[in-house]
Write a protein that holds these residues in place. Structure first.
Motif, mmCIF file in Angstrom:
data_model
loop_
_atom_site.group_PDB
_atom_site.id
_atom_site.type_symbol
_atom_site.label_atom_id
_atom_site.label_comp_id
_atom_site.label_asym_id
_atom_site.label_seq_id
_atom_site.Cartn_x
_atom_site.Cartn_y
_atom_site.Cartn_z
ATOM 1 N N LYS A 151 0.827 -1.204 0.000
ATOM 2 C CA LYS A 151 0.000 0.000 0.000
ATOM 3 C C LYS A 151 0.864 1.257 0.000
ATOM 4 C CE LYS A 151 -3.935 -2.107 2.399
ATOM 5 N NZ LYS A 151 -4.755 -2.137 3.628
ATOM 6 N N LEU A 152 1.902 1.257 0.843
ATOM 7 C CA LEU A 152 2.786 2.427 0.913
ATOM 8 C C LEU A 152 3.539 2.626 -0.402
ATOM 9 C CD1 LEU A 152 4.234 2.108 4.531
ATOM 10 C CD2 LEU A 152 2.729 3.891 3.676
ATOM 11 N N GLU A 153 4.025 1.534 -0.967
ATOM 12 C CA GLU A 153 4.761 1.655 -2.231
ATOM 13 C C GLU A 153 3.853 2.146 -3.345
ATOM 14 O OE1 GLU A 153 7.852 -0.614 -3.725
ATOM 15 O OE2 GLU A 153 8.072 -1.909 -1.990
ATOM 16 N N THR A 184 8.860 11.318 1.440
ATOM 17 C CA THR A 184 8.601 10.948 2.840
ATOM 18 C C THR A 184 8.307 9.453 2.971
ATOM 19 O OG1 THR A 184 7.696 13.158 3.215
ATOM 20 C CG2 THR A 184 7.162 11.456 4.829
ATOM 21 N N ILE A 185 7.499 8.932 2.061
ATOM 22 C CA ILE A 185 7.140 7.502 2.124
ATOM 23 C C ILE A 185 8.382 6.635 1.929
ATOM 24 C CG2 ILE A 185 5.841 5.675 0.983
ATOM 25 C CD1 ILE A 185 3.702 7.774 0.317
ATOM 26 N N TYR A 186 9.206 6.966 0.938
ATOM 27 C CA TYR A 186 10.398 6.149 0.679
ATOM 28 C C TYR A 186 11.405 6.242 1.825
ATOM 29 C CZ TYR A 186 9.007 4.975 -4.090
ATOM 30 O OH TYR A 186 8.352 4.462 -5.178
ATOM 31 N N GLU A 187 11.512 7.401 2.465
ATOM 32 C CA GLU A 187 12.421 7.520 3.613
ATOM 33 C C GLU A 187 11.942 6.652 4.774
ATOM 34 O OE1 GLU A 187 12.489 11.703 4.272
ATOM 35 O OE2 GLU A 187 14.235 12.043 2.985
ATOM 36 N N LYS A 188 10.614 6.613 4.992
ATOM 37 C CA LYS A 188 10.086 5.754 6.060
ATOM 38 C C LYS A 188 10.305 4.275 5.740
ATOM 39 C CE LYS A 188 8.309 9.020 8.656
ATOM 40 N NZ LYS A 188 8.842 9.274 10.018
ATOM 41 N N LEU A 189 10.106 3.905 4.472
ATOM 42 C CA LEU A 189 10.328 2.518 4.074
ATOM 43 C C LEU A 189 11.804 2.134 4.217
ATOM 44 C CD1 LEU A 189 8.033 2.325 0.908
ATOM 45 C CD2 LEU A 189 7.717 1.042 3.027
ATOM 46 N N LEU A 197 17.029 -3.349 0.416
ATOM 47 C CA LEU A 197 15.849 -2.575 0.019
ATOM 48 C C LEU A 197 16.015 -1.106 0.381
ATOM 49 C CD1 LEU A 197 12.877 -4.933 0.936
ATOM 50 C CD2 LEU A 197 13.508 -4.144 -1.334
ATOM 51 N N ALA A 198 16.660 -0.834 1.516
ATOM 52 C CA ALA A 198 16.864 0.561 1.933
ATOM 53 C C ALA A 198 17.713 1.329 0.909
ATOM 54 C CB ALA A 198 17.527 0.599 3.308
ATOM 55 N N GLN A 203 18.017 5.490 -3.194
ATOM 56 C CA GLN A 203 18.331 5.879 -4.560
ATOM 57 C C GLN A 203 17.173 6.654 -5.197
ATOM 58 O OE1 GLN A 203 19.106 2.566 -7.151
ATOM 59 N NE2 GLN A 203 19.431 3.833 -8.950
ATOM 60 N N ARG A 204 15.946 6.190 -4.942
ATOM 61 C CA ARG A 204 14.772 6.902 -5.459
ATOM 62 C C ARG A 204 14.654 8.293 -4.819
ATOM 63 N NH1 ARG A 204 11.524 6.865 -9.829
ATOM 64 N NH2 ARG A 204 10.377 4.943 -9.559
ATOM 65 N N VAL A 205 14.974 8.395 -3.547
ATOM 66 C CA VAL A 205 14.946 9.699 -2.869
ATOM 67 C C VAL A 205 15.957 10.652 -3.497
ATOM 68 C CG1 VAL A 205 15.424 10.861 -0.677
ATOM 69 C CG2 VAL A 205 14.055 8.784 -0.695
ATOM 70 N N ASP A 206 17.152 10.131 -3.815
ATOM 71 C CA ASP A 206 18.172 10.964 -4.465
ATOM 72 C C ASP A 206 17.725 11.438 -5.846
ATOM 73 O OD1 ASP A 206 19.765 10.620 -2.274
ATOM 74 O OD2 ASP A 206 20.922 8.964 -3.120
ATOM 75 N N GLU A 207 16.946 10.608 -6.541
ATOM 76 C CA GLU A 207 16.447 11.006 -7.861
ATOM 77 C C GLU A 207 15.395 12.113 -7.754
ATOM 78 O OE1 GLU A 207 14.919 7.520 -9.693
ATOM 79 O OE2 GLU A 207 16.853 6.504 -9.807
ATOM 80 N N ILE A 208 14.612 12.085 -6.676
ATOM 81 C CA ILE A 208 13.519 13.046 -6.522
ATOM 82 C C ILE A 208 14.023 14.387 -5.995
ATOM 83 C CG2 ILE A 208 11.350 13.471 -5.263
ATOM 84 C CD1 ILE A 208 10.967 10.438 -5.212
ATOM 85 N N SER A 209 15.092 14.387 -5.194
ATOM 86 C CA SER A 209 15.549 15.607 -4.517
ATOM 87 C C SER A 209 15.832 16.769 -5.467
ATOM 88 C CB SER A 209 16.791 15.290 -3.680
ATOM 89 O OG SER A 209 16.479 14.372 -2.667
#
Length: 593
Positions: A151-153, A184-189, A197-198, A203-209
């Motif tokens: 659900k979060l993903e 925020t969701i990916y950082e919590k995951l 997985l972390a 990596q996705r967070v770095d792409e969004i920043s």
């Protein structure tokens, strides 16, 4: 197709065997699936069309496996996936692949929209379609049969695609809110699961920043530009964000270009009237600082290429202005033809920057190859760096230095010419050193020794000339002292290797180690294990065969003809009688016939 089947097998295994979470609910590793699919099917090289084709084939296979066909070959019957159908997690994967197909088509259209602006409307439609599919996936995941992680993903994936749509529409505030939700969701995951997985979530967070900071800048946060510039140095913000960042930097420099009127070089002030040249010269210091602070070699190489591309474009603009200036000079009677004009001197300055950047880039590549040469080869089958690669780089450096010496307006600048000649000597020494290294590899000891002596000659000449020239800094010259120490050590190693090589010639190598080009027909009495005889190109006979001498056809010369006296034939030859004018008149009227 084989690669597609292999990837599909991996994803199918992943989707069927690893989707069920510990509490028995349906699960889908959304980010892991899309990242693995993208890397296996084209996005490693930016080929969105190939990835789109993979998504279409994957969808067809899933529908066939699940029996979820949209009618038959004669009629289309649309079907929708609802919560009651979620007996298998592959239904979730089906919706995910639909979203990925629409997104990949949008990214493909974005690449094509650079030359065809009308495709931007189609791009926005496909992005909205991808966001719609992701919202559908999120609604399906609200079912109690789906685990919390999925659900979060799904929520993060929907927020990401919604943010992409708003980003393209330049709705910066809404795009920033969507990207922040996704982040925020990916950082919590990332903080709740295993390290493997972390790393994927981070990596996705770095792409969004970079997208978040770009939106913040457009909303009005002026501090965000510094963060974006820092990301450019670390190689962040690739793909769509890289183009936005470059255009942003160009806009900032354009505002500053109005204050720049001239540039000083080699003791001469040159007015800069071309806007493109002003923008380039204003950003030159920033580009050089960015290259110096680059985090890795790939980022540094990218920055060098960007700087060279900008420099070439600027030189082309100045060259066009030079053509206009030459035509004006032809029309006007300008007596001062010997002096280099300001525009020509500016062209020489820009060419100087381009050539110096080429030298620095190739020197950086040479340092990287030198470090790799010292490392032991991990894989014997894989070709590693060789001294010949470094020789090619130093050839390009010497060619650039030769062009520097011929720049217009600097022919009489003796200091500049001495600096160029000194650098040429230093790089010749390095080139000669790696030529010697290549001879060492093929055991040509005498040639290598002579080349090492040549290296020492060049290096000592550089040292003696550098002492007399106080205006040149040591940073501009390669380190010849280190080269002299290397050569001294290599000479002793070479002499020892040459002695050992002469002693080893007594021992005959094993048949497996013998490799020559002698065909089988010439060594029938010698046994040797030659695997090439059962390969595709066995060396059996000489082909084409060698030429062989054959007897030539004799040539006959009739020499007796020169000594034969033929009888006179005057009595048999008809004599012509000269008739004069009377004969001519008789001939006209037919009296003489």
């Amino acid at each position: 197709m084989a690669a597609d089947k292999q990837g599909a097998a991996k994803l199918s295994l992943f989707g069927e065997n690893k989707e069920n979470s510990s509490n028995g609910g349906l699960g889908l590793e959304v980010l892991h699936i899309i990242k693995e699919s993208q890397q296996l099917h084209g996005l490693r090289h930016g080929d969105y069309q190939r990835y789109r084709g993979y998504c279409s084939r994957r969808l067809r296979r899933l529908r066939k496996t699940l029996g979820f066909k949209m009618g038959n070959r004669h009629k289309f019957v649309g079907k929708k996936i609802n919560v009651e159908m979620l007996s298998d997690s592959r239904y979730l994967l089906l919706v995910l692949m639909e979203a990925e197909r629409a997104w990949s088509y949008a990214m493909q259209l974005k690449q094509e929209a650079n030359t065809e602006p009308r495709k931007r409307f189609h791009l926005l439609a496909r992005l909205r379609k991808a966001a719609k599919h992701s919202e559908k996936l999120e609604k399906l995941c609200e079912s109690p049969n789906v685990d919390a992680k999925t659900k979060l993903e799904a929520q993060a994936y929907t927020a990401y695609l919604s943010g992409m749509v708003e980003f393209e529409l330049q709705e910066w505030k809404r795009a920033m809110e969507a990207f922040n939700k996704c982040k925020t969701i990916y950082e919590k995951l990332a903080s709740a699961f295993t390290e493997e997985l972390a790393a994927l979530y981070r990596q996705r967070v770095d792409e969004i920043s970079p997208n978040i900071r770009y939106c913040a800048y457009n909303i009005g946060d002026q501090n965000a530009i510094n963060d974006l510039m820092q990301m450019r140095l670390t190689g962040g913000g690739g793909g769509m964000m890289a183009e936005k960042l470059e255009s942003l930097i160009t806009q900032a420099r354009t505002k500053q270009a109005a204050t720049m009127s001239e540039v000083e070089w080699r003791g001469r002030s040159v007015p800069v009237k071309i806007d493109k040249a002003r923008i380039f010269l204003l950003g030159l210091a920033d580009n050089e600082a960015a290259i110096a602070q680059a985090a890795n070699e790939d980022t540094k190489e990218h920055l060098y290429e960007t700087l060279l591309a900008e420099c070439r474009d600027t030189i082309q603009a100045v060259r066009e202005e030079l053509k206009t200036e030459a035509k004006q000079r032809e029309r006007s009677s300008d007596a001062d033809n010997g002096k280099v004009s300001n525009m020509q001197f500016l062209h020489s300055y820009l060419t100087f920057i381009k050539l110096c950047t080429l030298v620095k880039r190739n020197e950086s590549m040479a340092h990287t190859l030198q470090a790799k040469l010292k490392e032991p080869e991990a894989d014997e089958n894989k070709r590693g760096p060789r001294p010949q690669d470094l020789i090619r780089l130093y050839d390009i450096i010497l060619q650039s230095l030769a062009e520097l010496a011929t720049l217009q307006g600097l022919e009489d600048d003796h200091t500049f010419q001495k600096e160029v000649s000194l650098k040429t000597l230093a790089y010749k020494a390095y080139r000669c050193f790696y030529i010697a290294q290549s001879y060492v590899l093929v055991k040509k000891w005498s040639e290598a020794l002579v080349l090492y002596e040549r290296v020492l000659k060049y290096a000592k000449e550089v040292q003696s000339k550098a002492k007399s020239m106080n205006n040149i800094s040591k940073q501009d010259l390669p380190d010849v002292q280190e080269l002299i120490a290397k050569v001294s050590a290599e000479k002793y190693s070479l002499q020892a290797a040459a002695i050992l090589d002469t002693e080893d010639t007594v021992d005959l190598p094993s048949p497996q180690q013998v490799k020559d080009n002698t065909p089988l027909c010439d060594r029938l009495e010698t046994f040797r294990l030659d695997p090439s005889l059962v390969g595709k190109r066995p060396n059996l006979v000489h082909f084409p065969p060698d030429f062989q001498p054959i007897p030539c056809k004799p040539l006959f010369f009739d020499l007796a003809l020169n000594h034969v006296a033929f009888p006179p034939l005057d009595d048999k030859v008809e004599q012509k009688v000269k008739g004069g004018l009377t004969g001519y008149i008789k001939g006209i009227f037919g009296f003489g016939s």
